[in-house]
Every structure is written in C-alpha cells, then in structure tokens.
Design an enzyme around this catalytic site. Structure first.
Site, PDB file in Angstrom:
ATOM      1  N   VAL A  23       0.824  -1.214   0.000  1.00  0.00           N
ATOM      2  CA  VAL A  23       0.000   0.000   0.000  1.00  0.00           C
ATOM      3  C   VAL A  23       0.861   1.268   0.000  1.00  0.00           C
ATOM      4  O   VAL A  23       0.636   2.187  -0.796  1.00  0.00           O
ATOM      5  CB  VAL A  23      -0.979  -0.003   1.201  1.00  0.00           C
ATOM      6  CG1 VAL A  23      -1.832   1.267   1.185  1.00  0.00           C
ATOM      7  CG2 VAL A  23      -1.881  -1.231   1.156  1.00  0.00           C
ATOM      8  N   LYS A  51      -6.356  -1.974   9.277  1.00  0.00           N
ATOM      9  CA  LYS A  51      -7.636  -2.311   9.932  1.00  0.00           C
ATOM     10  C   LYS A  51      -7.455  -2.969  11.283  1.00  0.00           C
ATOM     11  O   LYS A  51      -8.265  -2.789  12.186  1.00  0.00           O
ATOM     12  CB  LYS A  51      -8.495  -3.194   9.025  1.00  0.00           C
ATOM     13  CG  LYS A  51      -7.781  -4.415   8.465  1.00  0.00           C
ATOM     14  CD  LYS A  51      -7.478  -4.268   7.003  1.00  0.00           C
ATOM     15  CE  LYS A  51      -6.350  -5.184   6.623  1.00  0.00           C
ATOM     16  NZ  LYS A  51      -6.323  -5.575   5.252  1.00  0.00           N
ATOM     17  N   GLU A  56     -10.291   5.428   5.643  1.00  0.00           N
ATOM     18  CA  GLU A  56     -11.055   4.886   4.505  1.00  0.00           C
ATOM     19  C   GLU A  56     -10.455   3.608   3.930  1.00  0.00           C
ATOM     20  O   GLU A  56     -11.178   2.637   3.694  1.00  0.00           O
ATOM     21  CB  GLU A  56     -11.167   5.957   3.403  1.00  0.00           C
ATOM     22  CG  GLU A  56     -11.965   5.544   2.187  1.00  0.00           C
ATOM     23  CD  GLU A  56     -13.433   5.353   2.509  1.00  0.00           C
ATOM     24  OE1 GLU A  56     -13.877   4.197   2.489  1.00  0.00           O
ATOM     25  OE2 GLU A  56     -14.136   6.337   2.791  1.00  0.00           O
ATOM     26  N   GLY A  97      -0.806  -9.323  -4.328  1.00  0.00           N
ATOM     27  CA  GLY A  97      -0.795  -8.294  -3.278  1.00  0.00           C
ATOM     28  C   GLY A  97      -2.144  -8.125  -2.609  1.00  0.00           C
ATOM     29  O   GLY A  97      -2.415  -7.078  -2.011  1.00  0.00           O
ATOM     30  N   GLU A 121      -2.996 -10.803   3.262  1.00  0.00           N
ATOM     31  CA  GLU A 121      -2.230 -10.274   4.389  1.00  0.00           C
ATOM     32  C   GLU A 121      -0.893 -11.007   4.484  1.00  0.00           C
ATOM     33  O   GLU A 121      -0.756 -12.129   3.979  1.00  0.00           O
ATOM     34  CB  GLU A 121      -2.995 -10.513   5.702  1.00  0.00           C
ATOM     35  CG  GLU A 121      -4.322  -9.806   5.791  1.00  0.00           C
ATOM     36  CD  GLU A 121      -4.191  -8.318   5.611  1.00  0.00           C
ATOM     37  OE1 GLU A 121      -3.500  -7.671   6.393  1.00  0.00           O
ATOM     38  OE2 GLU A 121      -4.782  -7.790   4.658  1.00  0.00           O
ATOM     39  N   LYS A 131     -12.712  -5.285   9.896  1.00  0.00           N
ATOM     40  CA  LYS A 131     -13.427  -4.321   9.039  1.00  0.00           C
ATOM     41  C   LYS A 131     -14.864  -4.127   9.521  1.00  0.00           C
ATOM     42  O   LYS A 131     -15.424  -3.026   9.433  1.00  0.00           O
ATOM     43  CB  LYS A 131     -13.397  -4.810   7.597  1.00  0.00           C
ATOM     44  CG  LYS A 131     -11.995  -4.784   6.994  1.00  0.00           C
ATOM     45  CD  LYS A 131     -11.902  -5.613   5.728  1.00  0.00           C
ATOM     46  CE  LYS A 131     -10.535  -5.471   5.068  1.00  0.00           C
ATOM     47  NZ  LYS A 131     -10.331  -6.426   3.976  1.00  0.00           N
TER      48      LYS A 131
HETATM   49  N1  HSE Z   1      -6.111  -8.956   2.766  1.00  0.00           N
HETATM   50  C1  HSE Z   1      -7.120  -7.978   2.573  1.00  0.00           C
HETATM   51  C2  HSE Z   1      -8.178  -8.540   1.667  1.00  0.00           C
HETATM   52  C3  HSE Z   1      -6.543  -6.725   2.005  1.00  0.00           C
HETATM   53  O1  HSE Z   1      -7.897  -9.537   0.994  1.00  0.00           O
HETATM   54  O2  HSE Z   1      -9.289  -8.036   1.626  1.00  0.00           O
HETATM   55  C4  HSE Z   1      -7.495  -5.569   1.953  1.00  0.00           C
HETATM   56  O3  HSE Z   1      -7.913  -5.186   3.216  1.00  0.00           O
END
Ligand code: HSE
Length: 385
Positions: free
Chosen positions: A13, A94, A118, A176, A179, A194
């Site tokens: 990111v 998050k 966001e 990408g 996690e 989330k």
């Molecule tokens: N690992 C997370 C996903 C990245 O796959 O949604 C985005 O938050």
C-alpha cells in the site's frame, strides 16, 4: 508547494501511494512525499527513506502521516505519537484501528487533528465516507457484505478457474491481496476487523474483535462443497454482517453464506468487495469495487489525504451508544459438512451424504454446535443459508 506528507512503510500500500503520487501531475501539485519511514535495513537517504521517526515528528512542515505498516506494533505507538506531535493521520491498517478506535479518536480530538481510515475497510471502495454521509440523515439498521478480497478471490478461483485452494491463495498473495499472515484472510479475522470499524461508525459504538463476534472462515472449504451447492444453484460467499435490534443489541457474524447463483452478491467475483447498508430513508444501498490490491487501496488512502488538505474533519465516534453483542436472536438455517453422524441431534436432518441441515438455530446456537463438531472433526465447515 503542496502538502508535505510522510509515509510509514513502503510495502504494497505504501509503495502504491508513492507510485500514484509520482505518476499523477494533479496530485504532485498538491502533495509532496517529504519522508518515508522504513525498517533499519532499508534506509536510503537519497530516496528520503529514514528510520528516524522522531525527525519526522519534529518536522513541522509534515502535516500528514500515512500509516501503511500493518499489524498492531509499532503501528499503534507511531500513530499515537503522530497525534501527540500534532500530525493528521491516515491509515490503511484495519487491525490497529479495530482494536484502538477509542484511543485514536480521543487522541486526535485532543490534538485537533484528523484521523481517517477509509482504506482500512473494503480497499478502494469509498465506503466509510459514504456511510458517514448516510448518517447525516438516517439511522442505519444493518451493514455488511463481502469484505475480504482474498477469500472472495479464492472462492471465485475454485468455482470459475478450477484451481485448488492453495494455488488460489498463492495467486492472491502474488497479486498483493493477501495479508502477510494469510490466516487473517481465510479465518475471518480480517473481516472481523473491518466489521468492527464499520459497526463503530454505523452505530456510534465501540466494539472490539473478540469471541462475541461469531466467525467461520473459509479455511475448511473444499471444492466438493462448492460443487455440491452449485448443483443446488447456490454460490458460497464469505459474508460479514452486523445488525442492530431492540435498540441496544447487535447481532454480528462472519460466515460462509449460501446465496442463489443469480443473487447480486453471489455474482461478485475476484478481489471485488460488495458492502451494503440499510438506512431509514435511503433504504438498501450497496457499493462495489476492488476490496484489496495496491492501487485501489492506495487510491482510497490518497482520497483521505486530499480530504484533510481540503479540511474535512475526523470521524466523530464517541461510543455513547452502548450495544451488547447478542447473537441469540433471529432464527437462521445452516448447512454443515462433516464426517460425523449427526442423525441423533435435534433439529438436524441429513441433506445428502456428509451435508446436514440445521433448522431452528440462532447464530449463537449454530456456532456453538459447530465448535463442538470441530473438536471431533477439524475439517468440518458450516454455511449460513
Ligand atoms: N487482505 C485484505 C483482503 C486486504 O484480501 O481483503 C485488503 O484489506
């Protein structure tokens, strides 16, 4: 010219944030990456990469700290120190926001700076800001949807590309989406984070990840499950949902959920997320977009930075709405796949082979039964119907 920012971390990111700014003439007029904080071994003074956080905090020209480190430590300490130094903070993290929402909001308020997150929920989808807009007029009764790009990508790859779970996870990592520790993606913890963040905002409360939030991830999902339900015209999606009821209660769960194949949410594939809310006057409102990935997540993050530049304040959650998580209401139906024979259990009937239908359940009772079954069959999986 422009606003000086510092980026913490230059991974998926953080690197995406820098790339987008570098390639966007309109952002370059507004934003200047004055420093990038990296781990010691990656320091490179010629590229503004430093490990000296204090020098960033002491630099009065730097107004915004962009945190993209992920994980709880040292992100928590660095965000708190940023507020104390009078910096605005935008974070994609998050896990740390879900855990420390209260502390962060308090500290941001104390120091009259912005705190925005966001990109932490649903990647590139402008979900948080739109939820906030809805709350200017409506109360919200429920929120939820597909909130993890990796697990959605894996399910889609199994269904439509005919690749194995492990191969699909590897692809998600290469792209990408996943996690650093993909357990968070496939066991539901990422969705939980989330969902906590969204719940706090939607209901002005402060819920934290923990056992009260019922979770089943997709770790035990097999191709035979996918095929079994497709044969019954149903698709599987990992759905996180929170619903307010009786004014002070919250039902909140994360579950592989069976949806008719032509249902809107059932057709959301790849790394896409779909988040929806139900409000008093707006009714149901849904948002679709890339929920994971370098560019969309960096895009959402930069929108927050530009909002700070244009003087939009922090989100004000004071947690004065005390909610109890209570999953004992609302009847739900579930299907369980297990090697065990469940024919003796009340309200359980055999659907076919290893698949059992659970009738007359609440979220709480179904998850309790599932946990018991997992003790004896750790490959079992439960689906919400
Ligand atoms: N690992 C997370 C996903 C990245 O796959 O949604 C985005 O938050």
């Amino acid at each position: 010219i422009g606003l000086d920012i510092a980026i913490l971390g230059l991974g998926t990111v953080g690197g995406g944030v820098k790339d987008i700014i570098d390639k966007s003439p309109r952002l370059k007029e507004k934003l200047n990456v004055a420093a990038i904080w990296v781990r010691k071994e990656k320091v490179d003074a010629t590229q503004n990469k430093t490990n000296d956080y204090q020098s960033i905090l002491d630099n009065d020209d730097i107004k915004v700290i962009v945190e993209t480190l992920g994980g709880i430590h040292p992100a928590y300490e660095m965000i708190m120190d940023a507020f104390k130094a009078g910096k605005n903070v935008v974070t994609a993290n998050k896990a740390v926001v879900a855990k420390y929402m209260e502390e962060f909001i308090h500290e941001a308020k104390q120091n009259h700076v912005s705190f925005r997150f966001e990109p932490s929920v649903a990647g590139g989808i402008p979900w948080i800001q739109n939820l906030k807009r809805v709350l200017r007029i409506d109360d919200v009764q429920s929120i939820g949807g597909i909130l993890n790009g990796t697990s959605n990508f894996i399910i889609d790859a199994i269904v439509n590309q005919h690749v194995s779970f492990d191969e699909a996870l590897k692809q998600a990592q290469d792209l990408g989406y996943a996690e650093a520790d993909s357990t968070a993606d496939i066991d539901g913890y990422d969705v939980e984070n989330k969902l906590c963040i969204s719940t706090d905002l939607a209901f002005n409360t402060l819920v934290k990840p923990g056992d009260a939030i019922k979770k089943v991830g997709i770790r035990n999902l097999l191709k035979e499950d996918v095929d079994f339900f497709l044969g019954r015209n149903m698709n599987i999606k990992l759905i996180g949902q929170a619903r307010l009821y009786n004014q002070d209660k919250l039902a909140i769960s994360i579950e592989p959920t069976l949806l008719p194949v032509d249902n809107t949410i059932a057709t959301v594939n790849g790394n896409l997320n779909y988040v929806q809310l139900t409000g008093d006057t707006i009714g149901p409102l849904g948002f679709l977009g890339q929920g994971a990935g370098r560019k969309p997540t960096a895009n959402a993050l930069l929108q927050d930075v530009v909002d700070i530049l244009e003087s939009n304040p922090y989100y004000d959650i004071d947690g004065s709405h005390h909610l109890v998580i209570d999953n004992n209401n609302f009847s739900a139906e579930y299907i369980l796949r297990t090697e065990l024979d469940l024919s003796e259990l009340q309200d359980v009937s055999n659907l076919e082979g290893k698949y059992w239908h659970l009738a007359n359940q609440t979220i709480e009772s179904a998850h309790m039964l599932y946990q018991e079954i997992l003790q004896r069959d750790n490959k079992a999986i439960m689906f919400r119907q």
